[in-house]
Write a protein that holds these residues in place. Structure first.
Motif, PDB file in Angstrom:
ATOM      1  N   PHE A   9      -2.755   8.881  11.892  1.00  0.00           N
ATOM      2  CA  PHE A   9      -1.559   9.559  11.390  1.00  0.00           C
ATOM      3  C   PHE A   9      -1.251  10.761  12.276  1.00  0.00           C
ATOM      4  CE2 PHE A   9       0.870  12.221   8.416  1.00  0.00           C
ATOM      5  CZ  PHE A   9       1.844  11.301   8.049  1.00  0.00           C
ATOM      6  N   VAL A  21       4.119  15.960   3.675  1.00  0.00           N
ATOM      7  CA  VAL A  21       4.443  15.392   2.365  1.00  0.00           C
ATOM      8  C   VAL A  21       3.196  14.794   1.730  1.00  0.00           C
ATOM      9  CG1 VAL A  21       5.870  13.752   1.111  1.00  0.00           C
ATOM     10  CG2 VAL A  21       6.764  14.806   3.190  1.00  0.00           C
ATOM     11  N   PHE A  33       2.242  12.471  -1.359  1.00  0.00           N
ATOM     12  CA  PHE A  33       2.970  11.566  -2.254  1.00  0.00           C
ATOM     13  C   PHE A  33       2.271  11.437  -3.600  1.00  0.00           C
ATOM     14  CE2 PHE A  33       4.053  10.458   2.010  1.00  0.00           C
ATOM     15  CZ  PHE A  33       5.379  10.067   1.962  1.00  0.00           C
ATOM     16  N   GLY A  43      14.309  12.927   3.067  1.00  0.00           N
ATOM     17  CA  GLY A  43      15.016  11.904   3.824  1.00  0.00           C
ATOM     18  C   GLY A  43      14.463  10.504   3.622  1.00  0.00           C
ATOM     19  N   LEU A  44      13.524  10.349   2.697  1.00  0.00           N
ATOM     20  CA  LEU A  44      12.976   9.016   2.444  1.00  0.00           C
ATOM     21  C   LEU A  44      13.975   8.152   1.698  1.00  0.00           C
ATOM     22  CD1 LEU A  44       9.285   9.538   1.357  1.00  0.00           C
ATOM     23  CD2 LEU A  44      10.133   8.303   3.324  1.00  0.00           C
ATOM     24  N   TYR A  90      10.567  15.846  11.200  1.00  0.00           N
ATOM     25  CA  TYR A  90       9.304  15.461  10.560  1.00  0.00           C
ATOM     26  C   TYR A  90       8.084  16.128  11.192  1.00  0.00           C
ATOM     27  CZ  TYR A  90      12.060  12.238   7.884  1.00  0.00           C
ATOM     28  OH  TYR A  90      12.988  11.721   7.029  1.00  0.00           O
ATOM     29  N   ASN A  91       8.264  16.744  12.376  1.00  0.00           N
ATOM     30  CA  ASN A  91       7.159  17.513  12.950  1.00  0.00           C
ATOM     31  C   ASN A  91       6.863  18.755  12.118  1.00  0.00           C
ATOM     32  OD1 ASN A  91       6.358  16.028  15.237  1.00  0.00           O
ATOM     33  ND2 ASN A  91       8.210  16.686  16.314  1.00  0.00           N
ATOM     34  N   ARG A 133      -3.810  14.819   4.330  1.00  0.00           N
ATOM     35  CA  ARG A 133      -2.933  14.241   5.359  1.00  0.00           C
ATOM     36  C   ARG A 133      -1.643  15.051   5.505  1.00  0.00           C
ATOM     37  NH1 ARG A 133      -0.955   8.258   4.281  1.00  0.00           N
ATOM     38  NH2 ARG A 133       0.329   9.416   2.803  1.00  0.00           N
ATOM     39  N   LYS A 138      14.083   3.315   5.432  1.00  0.00           N
ATOM     40  CA  LYS A 138      14.770   4.129   4.451  1.00  0.00           C
ATOM     41  C   LYS A 138      14.966   3.319   3.187  1.00  0.00           C
ATOM     42  CE  LYS A 138      18.048   7.847   5.125  1.00  0.00           C
ATOM     43  NZ  LYS A 138      17.162   8.764   5.783  1.00  0.00           N
ATOM     44  N   GLU A 139      14.948   3.991   2.057  1.00  0.00           N
ATOM     45  CA  GLU A 139      15.218   3.282   0.811  1.00  0.00           C
ATOM     46  C   GLU A 139      16.621   3.585   0.331  1.00  0.00           C
ATOM     47  OE1 GLU A 139      12.193   3.917  -2.206  1.00  0.00           O
ATOM     48  OE2 GLU A 139      10.764   3.429  -0.644  1.00  0.00           O
ATOM     49  N   ASN A 179      -0.536   6.278  -0.749  1.00  0.00           N
ATOM     50  CA  ASN A 179      -0.102   5.340   0.285  1.00  0.00           C
ATOM     51  C   ASN A 179      -0.931   5.467   1.548  1.00  0.00           C
ATOM     52  OD1 ASN A 179       0.826   7.849   0.719  1.00  0.00           O
ATOM     53  ND2 ASN A 179       2.966   7.319   0.919  1.00  0.00           N
ATOM     54  N   GLU A 222       0.826  -1.210   0.000  1.00  0.00           N
ATOM     55  CA  GLU A 222       0.000   0.000   0.000  1.00  0.00           C
ATOM     56  C   GLU A 222       0.857   1.255   0.000  1.00  0.00           C
ATOM     57  OE1 GLU A 222      -3.841  -1.284   2.743  1.00  0.00           O
ATOM     58  OE2 GLU A 222      -2.096  -0.392   3.673  1.00  0.00           O
ATOM     59  N   GLY A 223       2.096   1.089   0.440  1.00  0.00           N
ATOM     60  CA  GLY A 223       2.973   2.254   0.566  1.00  0.00           C
ATOM     61  C   GLY A 223       2.752   3.002   1.866  1.00  0.00           C
ATOM     62  N   SER A 224       1.857   2.495   2.712  1.00  0.00           N
ATOM     63  CA  SER A 224       1.572   3.231   3.949  1.00  0.00           C
ATOM     64  C   SER A 224       2.821   3.336   4.823  1.00  0.00           C
ATOM     65  CB  SER A 224       0.419   2.595   4.718  1.00  0.00           C
ATOM     66  OG  SER A 224       0.475   1.195   4.653  1.00  0.00           O
ATOM     67  N   ARG A 261       7.171   6.761   7.510  1.00  0.00           N
ATOM     68  CA  ARG A 261       8.561   7.228   7.534  1.00  0.00           C
ATOM     69  C   ARG A 261       8.685   8.742   7.670  1.00  0.00           C
ATOM     70  NH1 ARG A 261      10.036   4.196   2.195  1.00  0.00           N
ATOM     71  NH2 ARG A 261      10.226   2.067   2.929  1.00  0.00           N
ATOM     72  N   ILE A 262       7.669   9.474   7.210  1.00  0.00           N
ATOM     73  CA  ILE A 262       7.798  10.928   7.311  1.00  0.00           C
ATOM     74  C   ILE A 262       7.123  11.453   8.581  1.00  0.00           C
ATOM     75  CG2 ILE A 262       8.190  11.479   4.873  1.00  0.00           C
ATOM     76  CD1 ILE A 262       4.838  12.174   5.665  1.00  0.00           C
ATOM     77  N   THR A 263       7.032  10.613   9.606  1.00  0.00           N
ATOM     78  CA  THR A 263       6.565  11.071  10.907  1.00  0.00           C
ATOM     79  C   THR A 263       7.722  10.923  11.892  1.00  0.00           C
ATOM     80  OG1 THR A 263       5.881   8.923  11.756  1.00  0.00           O
ATOM     81  CG2 THR A 263       4.291  10.113  10.386  1.00  0.00           C
ATOM     82  N   PRO A 264       7.659  11.657  13.004  1.00  0.00           N
ATOM     83  CA  PRO A 264       8.784  11.571  13.947  1.00  0.00           C
ATOM     84  C   PRO A 264       8.637  10.408  14.922  1.00  0.00           C
ATOM     85  CG  PRO A 264       7.265  13.279  14.629  1.00  0.00           C
ATOM     86  CD  PRO A 264       6.690  12.685  13.388  1.00  0.00           C
TER      87      PRO A 264
END
Ligand code: ATP
Ligand code: MG
Lengths: 345, 284
Positions: free
Chosen positions: B100, B80, B82, B51-52, B75-76, B143, A342-343, B86, A186-188, A193-196
């Protein structure tokens, strides 16, 4: 803490909406049918214990004569016993020498005998002698002596710890991967990853969700088979440790795969290896040295002992389980951070 | 505020660069458009900036702090959106936003209000698996706003949306800009870029070929052109000819002489034409 709880609630919802998780419910129902209607509680075939009585006047032989111990066979000399062991007719035999006041036992066994079992036999022999000398016996040991055979566990009951280990506990190995593959597809996971929030909460929240579901199923299963007479305070922590361990292992390995059809071969492999300890609890004399290092062993062994106590101290099993959990978590944390968060790393 | 310096990225390990020596700066509060055809390296650049994707070569600096040294608190402050949807398809739209939101350490927006903003209030309790593409697109955009980010990265936020909805999303982006948000907007929609961006960079095959305000770019590179529709072998064909280009002029003459011309329109320079002129290719 609130982040963990938040994610835990999300993972619980996902779990309840996941068809694979309901598969487990199906297997439990099948198990209950098997347990109550198909498999009888007949006692399994007894293992024969070989005895060589070299004492003067064969006191052991005559002492046991009047009792109902038909799984004990007396043979005439040590050579014959050794041949039986070499021929794998038996795993263990006992040589008795001396007198009732100065007994001397020699335990003869093959390579695959766990020291624990030897100790058990030793302790039981001591009690038997005390018994014969007229001293009252500690019931625990005499129970253990004829290899679980004084109060044998009925066949269908023996299935409960096996089912709990391989269905309830090990299911987290499968489920954690299913979850991860879904998030990859799903890519979720990218959104995560973009949350702290980070790796630890990701792993722990999933593990807690698997534990919750596992414990509910385990309780359901036990209440519908054995009933309330179980030491739940000991059982639940063991189940938690077992579920966590296989959850960590599943997540670690799943980082290398992207879908269930590739991963299923890993599941099969792990399952087959994990099944080996079943032989050890069914046939205690089958205990090659590596058996205790199979991750399913401490869980299976402890669950069986808690459900059907024989007086064995589980300290070592608990320590092993905790140790395995620490190692598996560390590995899982490393792999999830490196390969999932991370990719292109 | 954001400074990207000599960025390269190679997915293959065979020195085939998806991003090839890209450098630009984004000022605070600016809307920076990143334009280019499919496969140009737009998303790759955005993923490195957030940073992904691991930074291989070059540097991405936020107020002179490298992205490679960024703590998770970073990230706070960013949001983003996409290009792929996702989302947790087993959760409802509302649940997706709610859980989220729970992952941030900063105050977050009310999920219901965000859903309302993108026109999804009525579908809030439907599972995302039952959403249309456009609905997913909108919720992914919503989101990205949940943590009231200071920097927004929007990867194709309006692609696949009907014109009305696309225009609503553009209004929301403008509102964010007015609130002082810095925005990195990736798109192949030249119209949206012209409408929204303070500056744009044209990306082609991993390289920046031009970078300026939309107005300057059009003035500098876009000239008058004519669009000719004529009968070709397989039905009506449409071509653009730049009038100060000798080759184009020859072509145009040929067509007028030899083909059955249906319509001729002269047109003002657009960003799209500018792009075609600079790269020799269209945007899709
Ligand atoms: N994960 C990946 N592995 C290998 N190659 C990739 C990967 N992602 C992108 N690429 C390649 O890198 C190049 C740039 O891709 P990128 O997704 O950055 O383009 P884009 O400008 O975002 O295109 P689009 O407009 O289609 O989204 C393409 O040639 C693409 O095939
Ligand atoms: Mg892209």
């Amino acid at each position: 803490m609130s982040k963990l709880f938040n994610l835990y609630v999300q993972d619980m919802k996902l779990l309840l909406r996941n068809s694979f998780a309901w598969l487990m419910m199906g297997t439990i129902i099948i198990f209950l049918i098997l347990y109550h209607f198909v498999i009888t509680d007949s006692i399994e075939h007894e293992i024969t214990m070989y005895f060589v009585d070299n004492s003067k006047g064969h006191i052991m032989e005559s002492a046991l004569e009047g009792r109902n111990v038909d799984n004990v066979v007396f043979i005439s000399n040590i050579e014959e016993l050794e041949q039986l062991i070499l021929d794998k007719e038996t795993q263990v035999g006992i040589v008795f020498e001396g007198t009732i006041h100065e007994p001397r036992f020699t335990i003869v066994h093959g390579e695959n005998m766990r020291e624990e079992n030897v100790n058990l036999i030793r302790a039981s022999l001591r009690n038997m002698i005390l018994n014969m000398a007229g001293v009252s016996v500690d019931a625990q040991y005499s129970t253990k002596f004829l290899g679980d055979r004084v109060e044998p566990i009925p066949q269908n009951k023996m299935l409960i710890p096996i089912f709990l280990t391989y269905e309830v506990v090990m299911f987290s190995f499968f489920l954690s991967a299913v979850f991860m593959f879904e998030e990859k597809a799903e890519g979720s996971i990218k959104a995560y990853r973009i949350t702290p929030t980070g790796t630890a909460i990701y792993i722990v929240s999933k593990t807690l969700a698997f534990i919750t579901k596992g414990i509910v199923y385990a309780l359901l299963l036990i209440l519908l088979t054995i009933g309330f007479e179980v030491n739940f305070l000991a059982l639940i922590p063991i189940l938690m440790l077992g579920i966590a361990l296989f959850g960590f292992m599943g997540m670690s390995i799943a980082t290398f795969f992207s879908n269930i059809s590739e991963y299923i071969f890993v599941v099969m492999g792990v399952l087959i290896i994990s099944m080996l300890p079943i032989f050890t609890i069914l046939i205690p004399s089958f205990s090659p040295f590596y058996i205790e290092w199979i991750p399913s062993f401490p869980a299976l062994y402890s669950i069986k002992e808690i459900l059907f106590p024989t007086g064995i101290d589980l300290g070592r099993q608990v320590i092993t389980l905790v140790g395995m959990n620490i190692i598996a978590y560390a590995l899982c944390h490393f792999l999830v951070t490196k390969k999932l968060m991370k990719e292109g790393a | 505020m954001i400074s990207v310096e000599n960025l390269y990225h190679d997915y293959t390990g065979k020195e085939q660069y998806a991003v090839n020596d890209v450098s630009f700066n984004i000022k605070k509060g600016e809307v920076f458009g990143f334009l280019g055809p499919s496969g140009a390296g737009k998303s790759t650049t955005q993923n490195i900036m957030t940073g992904l994707l691991k930074l291989q070569k070059g540097e991405v600096l936020y107020e002179s702090n490298s992205i490679t040294k960024m703590k998770s608190e970073f990230y706070n402050n960013i949001g983003v959106s996409f290009e792929f949807h996702n989302l947790y398809t087993k959760l409802t739209g509302y649940e997706n936003l709610k859980y989220f939101a729970g992952l941030f350490d900063v105050p977050t927006a009310d999920p219901m209000e965000l859903l309302d903003m993108v026109g999804l209030r009525a579908d809030a309790n439907k599972r995302v698996a039952n959403y249309s593409k456009g609905m997913m697109q909108r919720i992914v955009f919503a989101r990205s706003l949940i943590n009231n980010p200071k920097i927004l990265y929007l990867d194709e936020p309006t692609s696949g949306l009907d014109p009305t909805t696309a225009s609503q999303i553009r209004q929301l982006i403008k509102r964010k800009k007015e609130e002082g948000c810095t925005i990195f907007l990736t798109t192949h929609n030249m119209f949206a870029a012209d409408d929204l961006c303070d500056r744009v960079a044209f990306l082609n095959e991993g390289k920046i070929v031009a970078m300026d305000t939309p107005r300057n770019l059009k003035m500098k590179h876009g000239e008058k052109s004519v669009v000719v529709e004529f009968a070709g072998e397989k039905g009506i064909k449409k071509s653009v000819f730049f009038l100060d280009n000798e080759e184009d002029k020859k072509q145009l003459n040929k067509i007028i002489l030899n083909k059955e011309v249906q319509t001729i329109h002269s047109q003002e320079a657009t960003l799209e034409q500018t792009f075609i002129k600079l790269t020799g290719r269209g945007l899709i």
